[in-house]
Write a protein that holds these residues in place. Structure first.
Motif, short mmCIF file in Angstrom:
data_model
loop_
_atom_site.label_atom_id
_atom_site.label_comp_id
_atom_site.label_asym_id
_atom_site.label_seq_id
_atom_site.Cartn_x
_atom_site.Cartn_y
_atom_site.Cartn_z
N LYS A 183 1.17 -1.46 0.08
CA LYS A 183 0.42 -0.25 0.18
C LYS A 183 0.56 0.97 0.22
O LYS A 183 -0.17 2.35 -0.24
CB LYS A 183 -0.77 0.35 1.52
N GLY A 184 1.93 0.99 0.34
CA GLY A 184 3.12 2.62 0.32
C GLY A 184 4.89 2.37 0.03
O GLY A 184 4.23 0.99 0.34
N ILE A 185 5.29 2.92 0.42
CA ILE A 185 6.67 2.57 -0.23
C ILE A 185 7.04 3.59 0.30
O ILE A 185 6.82 5.09 0.33
CB ILE A 185 7.08 2.73 -1.20
N SER B 210 11.60 0.63 2.24
CA SER B 210 10.53 0.75 3.63
C SER B 210 9.32 0.02 2.26
O SER B 210 8.80 1.03 1.76
CB SER B 210 10.29 1.02 3.91
N VAL B 211 8.58 -1.25 2.27
CA VAL B 211 7.36 -1.64 1.96
C VAL B 211 6.75 -1.34 2.40
O VAL B 211 6.73 -3.04 3.62
CB VAL B 211 7.20 -2.60 0.95
N LEU B 212 5.32 -0.93 2.93
CA LEU B 212 4.71 -0.82 3.85
C LEU B 212 3.30 -2.02 2.59
O LEU B 212 2.78 -1.65 1.21
CB LEU B 212 3.81 0.71 4.35
N THR B 213 2.73 -2.98 4.03
CA THR B 213 0.58 -3.50 3.24
C THR B 213 0.19 -3.31 3.94
O THR B 213 -0.28 -2.90 4.88
CB THR B 213 1.74 -5.41 3.73
N VAL B 214 -0.52 -3.58 3.34
CA VAL B 214 -2.79 -4.03 3.78
C VAL B 214 -3.01 -3.99 4.90
O VAL B 214 -3.22 -4.02 5.65
CB VAL B 214 -3.53 -4.31 2.37
#
Length: 109
Positions: free
Chosen positions: A18-20, A32-36
């Motif tokens: 959902k975000g980087i 950093s990769v943010l997940t749902v």
């Protein structure tokens, strides 16, 4: 428990992004990769040189996330980079461009 029930309960090792967050560091480009699901996957953009232009690093991070979303969830994603707030730091929003198969009993797009 049947085999089908076990397969249904298994979660992919990588959540839907959902975000980087992308950072320029002296050692290289970090992400950093943010997940749902609330997870975070962190690492370094290995194929991007330390002195690479920020646009190159953003493109590599977006391609990495798109590849992971496709490989683990069979979805396409769009990555939209926000204007930078600080030097050496970028954030992006990741949105689904297609629905995962069987999420609602059918595939869209």
């Amino acid at each position: 428990m049947t085999r089908r029930e076990r397969e249904k309960k298994r979660r992919p090792p990588f959540g839907i992004p959902k975000g980087i967050v992308l950072l320029a560091t002296p050692e290289g480009w970090r992400h950093s990769v943010l997940t749902v699901e609330g997870g975070t996957v962190c690492g370094r953009l290995a194929d991007v040189p330390v002195n690479a232009d920020p646009a190159e690093a953003r493109a590599a991070a977006a391609a990495m996330v798109a590849g992971l979303a496709h490989d683990f969830h069979d979805v396409r994603v769009d990555v939209s980079w926000d204007p930078p707030r600080e030097p050496g730091s970028w954030t992006a929003q990741v949105t689904l461009a297609s629905t995962p198969p069987n999420a609602f009993g059918q595939t869209t797009r």
